[in-house]
Scaffold this active site. Structure first.
Site, PDB file in Angstrom:
ATOM      1  N   PRO A 130      11.659  -2.881   7.663  1.00 14.73           N
ATOM      2  CA  PRO A 130      10.606  -2.976   8.675  1.00 14.73           C
ATOM      3  C   PRO A 130      10.771  -1.939   9.789  1.00 14.73           C
ATOM      4  O   PRO A 130       9.780  -1.433  10.311  1.00 14.73           O
ATOM      5  CB  PRO A 130      10.775  -4.394   9.226  1.00 14.73           C
ATOM      6  CG  PRO A 130      11.450  -5.151   8.130  1.00 14.73           C
ATOM      7  CD  PRO A 130      12.295  -4.178   7.390  1.00 14.73           C
ATOM      8  N   SER A 134      11.118   6.656   6.903  1.00 14.67           N
ATOM      9  CA  SER A 134      11.476   8.085   6.812  1.00 14.67           C
ATOM     10  C   SER A 134      12.935   8.286   7.189  1.00 14.67           C
ATOM     11  O   SER A 134      13.656   9.059   6.561  1.00 14.67           O
ATOM     12  CB  SER A 134      10.609   8.911   7.765  1.00 14.67           C
ATOM     13  OG  SER A 134       9.255   8.670   7.537  1.00 14.67           O
ATOM     14  N   ILE A 161       8.210  -2.994  -1.167  1.00 13.74           N
ATOM     15  CA  ILE A 161       8.965  -2.628  -2.377  1.00 13.74           C
ATOM     16  C   ILE A 161       8.112  -2.849  -3.642  1.00 13.74           C
ATOM     17  O   ILE A 161       7.728  -3.975  -3.972  1.00 13.74           O
ATOM     18  CB  ILE A 161      10.309  -3.405  -2.461  1.00 13.74           C
ATOM     19  CG1 ILE A 161      11.086  -3.248  -1.135  1.00 13.74           C
ATOM     20  CG2 ILE A 161      11.134  -2.920  -3.653  1.00 13.74           C
ATOM     21  CD1 ILE A 161      11.332  -1.808  -0.684  1.00 13.74           C
ATOM     22  N   GLN A 343     -18.251  11.763  -2.136  1.00  9.23           N
ATOM     23  CA  GLN A 343     -19.445  12.421  -1.592  1.00  9.23           C
ATOM     24  C   GLN A 343     -20.432  12.780  -2.713  1.00  9.23           C
ATOM     25  O   GLN A 343     -21.635  12.544  -2.592  1.00  9.23           O
ATOM     26  CB  GLN A 343     -19.017  13.689  -0.826  1.00  9.23           C
ATOM     27  CG  GLN A 343     -20.111  14.283   0.028  1.00  9.23           C
ATOM     28  CD  GLN A 343     -20.490  13.371   1.192  1.00  9.23           C
ATOM     29  OE1 GLN A 343     -19.726  12.485   1.566  1.00  9.23           O
ATOM     30  NE2 GLN A 343     -21.689  13.547   1.720  1.00  9.23           N
ATOM     31  N   GLU A 370       7.341   7.704  -0.892  1.00  7.25           N
ATOM     32  CA  GLU A 370       8.424   8.596  -1.354  1.00  7.25           C
ATOM     33  C   GLU A 370       8.498   9.863  -0.496  1.00  7.25           C
ATOM     34  O   GLU A 370       8.670  10.972  -1.001  1.00  7.25           O
ATOM     35  CB  GLU A 370       8.281   8.899  -2.854  1.00  7.25           C
ATOM     36  CG  GLU A 370       8.431   7.608  -3.646  1.00  7.25           C
ATOM     37  CD  GLU A 370       8.803   7.777  -5.102  1.00  7.25           C
ATOM     38  OE1 GLU A 370       9.487   8.741  -5.452  1.00  7.25           O
ATOM     39  OE2 GLU A 370       8.412   6.890  -5.883  1.00  7.25           O
ATOM     40  N   THR A 372       6.834  11.016   3.510  1.00  9.19           N
ATOM     41  CA  THR A 372       5.510  11.379   4.054  1.00  9.19           C
ATOM     42  C   THR A 372       5.311  12.895   4.003  1.00  9.19           C
ATOM     43  O   THR A 372       6.263  13.657   3.782  1.00  9.19           O
ATOM     44  CB  THR A 372       5.400  10.926   5.520  1.00  9.19           C
ATOM     45  OG1 THR A 372       6.388  11.643   6.276  1.00  9.19           O
ATOM     46  CG2 THR A 372       5.622   9.429   5.678  1.00  9.19           C
ATOM     47  N   SER A 373       4.096  13.324   4.268  1.00 12.11           N
ATOM     48  CA  SER A 373       3.819  14.775   4.309  1.00 12.11           C
ATOM     49  C   SER A 373       4.682  15.450   5.379  1.00 12.11           C
ATOM     50  O   SER A 373       5.147  16.577   5.188  1.00 12.11           O
ATOM     51  CB  SER A 373       2.339  15.021   4.605  1.00 12.11           C
ATOM     52  OG  SER A 373       1.566  14.642   3.487  1.00 12.11           O
TER      53      SER A 373
HETATM   54  C1  LIG Z   1       2.275   0.733  -1.369  1.00 12.25           C
HETATM   55  C2  LIG Z   1       3.622   1.160  -0.965  1.00 12.25           C
HETATM   56  C3  LIG Z   1       4.666   1.147  -1.885  1.00 12.25           C
HETATM   57  C4  LIG Z   1       5.964   1.516  -1.484  1.00 12.25           C
HETATM   58  N1  LIG Z   1       7.002   1.377  -2.380  1.00 12.25           N
HETATM   59  C5  LIG Z   1       8.279   1.532  -1.928  1.00 12.25           C
HETATM   60  C6  LIG Z   1       9.391   1.220  -2.778  1.00 12.25           C
HETATM   61  O1  LIG Z   1       9.227   0.864  -3.947  1.00 12.25           O
HETATM   62  N2  LIG Z   1      10.651   1.321  -2.263  1.00 12.25           N
HETATM   63  C7  LIG Z   1      10.874   1.718  -0.975  1.00 12.25           C
HETATM   64  O2  LIG Z   1      12.042   1.774  -0.568  1.00 12.25           O
HETATM   65  N3  LIG Z   1       9.841   2.032  -0.152  1.00 12.25           N
HETATM   66  C8  LIG Z   1       8.551   1.943  -0.593  1.00 12.25           C
HETATM   67  N4  LIG Z   1       7.501   2.225   0.231  1.00 12.25           N
HETATM   68  C9  LIG Z   1       7.766   2.672   1.591  1.00 12.25           C
HETATM   69  C10 LIG Z   1       7.426   4.128   1.866  1.00 12.25           C
HETATM   70  O3  LIG Z   1       8.291   4.980   1.163  1.00 12.25           O
HETATM   71  C11 LIG Z   1       7.483   4.333   3.399  1.00 12.25           C
HETATM   72  O4  LIG Z   1       6.376   3.636   3.930  1.00 12.25           O
HETATM   73  C12 LIG Z   1       7.451   5.778   3.781  1.00 12.25           C
HETATM   74  O5  LIG Z   1       8.649   6.427   3.406  1.00 12.25           O
HETATM   75  C13 LIG Z   1       7.263   5.965   5.298  1.00 12.25           C
HETATM   76  O6  LIG Z   1       8.123   5.167   6.027  1.00 12.25           O
HETATM   77  P1  LIG Z   1       7.560   4.237   7.210  1.00 12.25           P
HETATM   78  O7  LIG Z   1       6.407   3.474   6.658  1.00 12.25           O
HETATM   79  O8  LIG Z   1       8.684   3.492   7.794  1.00 12.25           O
HETATM   80  O9  LIG Z   1       6.971   5.256   8.280  1.00 12.25           O
HETATM   81  P2  LIG Z   1       7.802   5.931   9.496  1.00 12.25           P
HETATM   82  O10 LIG Z   1       9.048   6.528   8.977  1.00 12.25           O
HETATM   83  O11 LIG Z   1       7.896   4.962  10.603  1.00 12.25           O
HETATM   84  O12 LIG Z   1       6.808   7.103   9.899  1.00 12.25           O
HETATM   85  C14 LIG Z   1       5.624   6.888  10.674  1.00 12.25           C
HETATM   86  C15 LIG Z   1       4.981   8.254  10.904  1.00 12.25           C
HETATM   87  O13 LIG Z   1       5.874   9.075  11.699  1.00 12.25           O
HETATM   88  C16 LIG Z   1       6.118  10.287  10.998  1.00 12.25           C
HETATM   89  N5  LIG Z   1       7.482  10.745  11.293  1.00 12.25           N
HETATM   90  C17 LIG Z   1       8.640  10.039  11.195  1.00 12.25           C
HETATM   91  N6  LIG Z   1       9.684  10.808  11.558  1.00 12.25           N
HETATM   92  C18 LIG Z   1       9.178  12.025  11.873  1.00 12.25           C
HETATM   93  C19 LIG Z   1       9.746  13.270  12.322  1.00 12.25           C
HETATM   94  N7  LIG Z   1      11.065  13.399  12.486  1.00 12.25           N
HETATM   95  N8  LIG Z   1       8.916  14.319  12.559  1.00 12.25           N
HETATM   96  C20 LIG Z   1       7.574  14.192  12.356  1.00 12.25           C
HETATM   97  N9  LIG Z   1       6.989  13.050  11.954  1.00 12.25           N
HETATM   98  C21 LIG Z   1       7.773  11.985  11.704  1.00 12.25           C
HETATM   99  C22 LIG Z   1       5.932   9.950   9.518  1.00 12.25           C
HETATM  100  O14 LIG Z   1       5.718  11.118   8.746  1.00 12.25           O
HETATM  101  C23 LIG Z   1       4.739   9.029   9.604  1.00 12.25           C
HETATM  102  O15 LIG Z   1       3.560   9.785   9.716  1.00 12.25           O
HETATM  103  C24 LIG Z   1       6.197   1.938  -0.160  1.00 12.25           C
HETATM  104  C25 LIG Z   1       5.136   1.981   0.759  1.00 12.25           C
HETATM  105  C26 LIG Z   1       3.882   1.590   0.374  1.00 12.25           C
HETATM  106  C27 LIG Z   1       2.790   1.588   1.414  1.00 12.25           C
END
Ligand SMILES: Cc1cc2nc3c(=O)[nH]c(=O)nc-3n(C[C@H](O)[C@H](O)[C@H](O)COP(=O)(O)OP(=O)(O)OC[C@H]3O[C@@H](n4cnc5c(N)ncnc54)[C@H](O)[C@@H]3O)c2cc1C
Length: 388
Positions: A130, A134, A161, A343, A370, A372-373
């Site tokens: 939670p 990243s 997960i 569209q 896996e 973020t961008s």
């Molecule tokens: C449908 C779904 C399936 C998933 N399946 C799995 C799974 O099987 N196993 C698993 O472990 N996880 C899983 N995930 C989790 C997923 O990998 C994470 O949601 C993802 O890695 C982003 O982490 P976060 O949601 O905590 O976002 P955060 O890390 O909190 O990021 C929030 C925003 O801040 C940005 N950010 C963070 N740090 C920086 C930085 N240093 N510089 C610039 N920008 C930054 C991010 O890019 C993002 O835009 C899943 C998620 C979803 C929605």
């Protein structure tokens, strides 16, 4: 010949078989599962029978003896029709079984891989929490070794997960803090937790924007005990292990995103040919033709990017930068193609019964899961030698 763009006969045969399966078996059924947010057990079972869950694993563990390139080819063809089944396969193989194959002991491989390869059992990988995604080094889940009992005692929560709560889920590999360095940095290890272990609770499914026929859950661990032998790989090496798993996984997501982008082209070309406005097919308008040409250009380029990264991986060459490039590019163009496909379809594109509506809902997560961008850009910048 400096480079060969053609697939070998074997890969092409696999690609064509899966394309046919996606068109004939998945396409007619998946909309209903998606609408009802149901896991498509019958389709997954069939994918298991085809050997798709065992593709990159050796035959001695019940696999097909293929490689990661083959897996990516299959993911592209599945996602061309539907992303929920594609992510179920991606997560099952790349996140569920692959850590066991790469880091497991011989005993762990023999115990888990045959069932994971056959698709009768799904595996999951629990990294995200939670409060950290990243920044996975911020893991708060802990595992304490109770030496007298010979057991790990796990406490913590994992979020989002994939594949973790289906009727056929057999295990989740979780990352947990198992100690600290002298400087106080956490040492993270990976531990296999079998489904049904007391203290391991699987919450109900999330309500998601997309991937609605796939399974995503929050997991909690309260004094959850598993045998000490369930440690996966070396103690304290969990961080390095999941970096490797995620590097590979990015190529798989890039292939999946390419499939979605190509599916948008397939659907839109067909629609543009048949939908009429102002007395002629909308595809007779150059504005629509250019849109479709740009969509095709993006899907094609994206394919080249994932194939390049996957080829480096299977040849044992460095692939970290190419995997990040492919994942970043393909996920962003998948979102663009999905928006353009909607569209082209006009009001019908906003109706869930049209595959492009599903593709639109499924595209966004590709820029998040896996890595973020932003994380991909950080990795690429680091590979370019930029620090800080
Ligand atoms: C449908 C779904 C399936 C998933 N399946 C799995 C799974 O099987 N196993 C698993 O472990 N996880 C899983 N995930 C989790 C997923 O990998 C994470 O949601 C993802 O890695 C982003 O982490 P976060 O949601 O905590 O976002 P955060 O890390 O909190 O990021 C929030 C925003 O801040 C940005 N950010 C963070 N740090 C920086 C930085 N240093 N510089 C610039 N920008 C930054 C991010 O890019 C993002 O835009 C899943 C998620 C979803 C929605």
């Amino acid at each position: 010949m400096p480079i060969d763009h053609r697939l070998s006969e074997e890969y092409e045969e696999l690609r064509a078989t899966v394309a046919e399966f996606a068109r004939d078996v998945i396409a007619p059924k998946i909309g209903q599962f998606y609408e009802q947010e149901e896991f498509p057990y019958e389709i997954v079972r069939e994918m298991g029978r085809m050997g798709l869950f065992g593709l990159p694993f050796p035959e001695e563990y019940g696999g097909m003896g293929g490689d990661y390139f083959a897996l990516c080819l299959v993911l592209e063809e599945l996602a061309r029709v539907d992303s929920s089944v594609a992510i179920t396969l991606e997560a099952g193989v790349s996140l569920g079984a692959m850590p066991v194959f790469r880091f497991g002991t011989e005993e762990q491989k023999r115990e888990w891989l045959p069932r994971l390869c056959s698709g009768e059992m799904l595996g999951a990988f629990g990294l995200t929490e939670p409060d950290c995604g990243s920044d996975a080094g911020g893991t708060r889940t802990t595992a304490r070794l109770d030496e007298a009992a010979g057991e790990w005692v796990i406490n913590g929560t994992k979020s989002f997960i994939t594949n973790s709560g289906t009727d056929i889920t057999g295990l989740v590999t979780v990352t947990a803090v198992t100690g600290r360095t002298d400087e106080g940095r956490p040492l993270i290890s990976s531990i296999i937790v079998p489904s049904g272990t007391p203290g391991f609770t699987v919450s109900k499914k999330y309500s998601k924007v997309g991937w609605n026929a796939s399974d995503t859950r929050e997991l909690s661990f309260t004094d959850c005990r598993v045998p000490a032998a369930n440690l996966l790989g070396e103690k304290g090496r969990g961080y390095a292990q999941f970096l490797r798993i995620l590097d590979e996984g990015r190529i798989a997501i890039a292939a999946l995103a390419t499939g979605l982008a190509q599916g948008c082209v397939d659907e839109s070309v067909e629609y543009a040919r048949t939908r009429e406005a102002f007395g002629r097919p909308i595809g007779a308008n150059q504005a629509i033709q250019f849109k479709l040409a740009d969509m095709e250009m993006r899907a094609h380029t994206s394919r080249l990017a994932w194939r390049d990264a996957a080829s480096r991986l299977v040849h044992g060459e460095p692939f970290k930068k190419e995997a990040a490039l492919a994942k970043l590019y393909s996920s962003e163009i998948a979102v663009t193609n999905a928006r353009e496909a909607t569209q082209v379809h006009g009001g019908y594109g906003f109706m869930n019964e049209y595959p492009v509506a599903r593709m639109w809902r499924d595209a966004k997560i590709l820029e998040i899961g896996e890595g973020t961008s932003e994380v991909q850009r950080m990795l690429i910048a680091r590979e370019l030698g930029l620090v800080g």
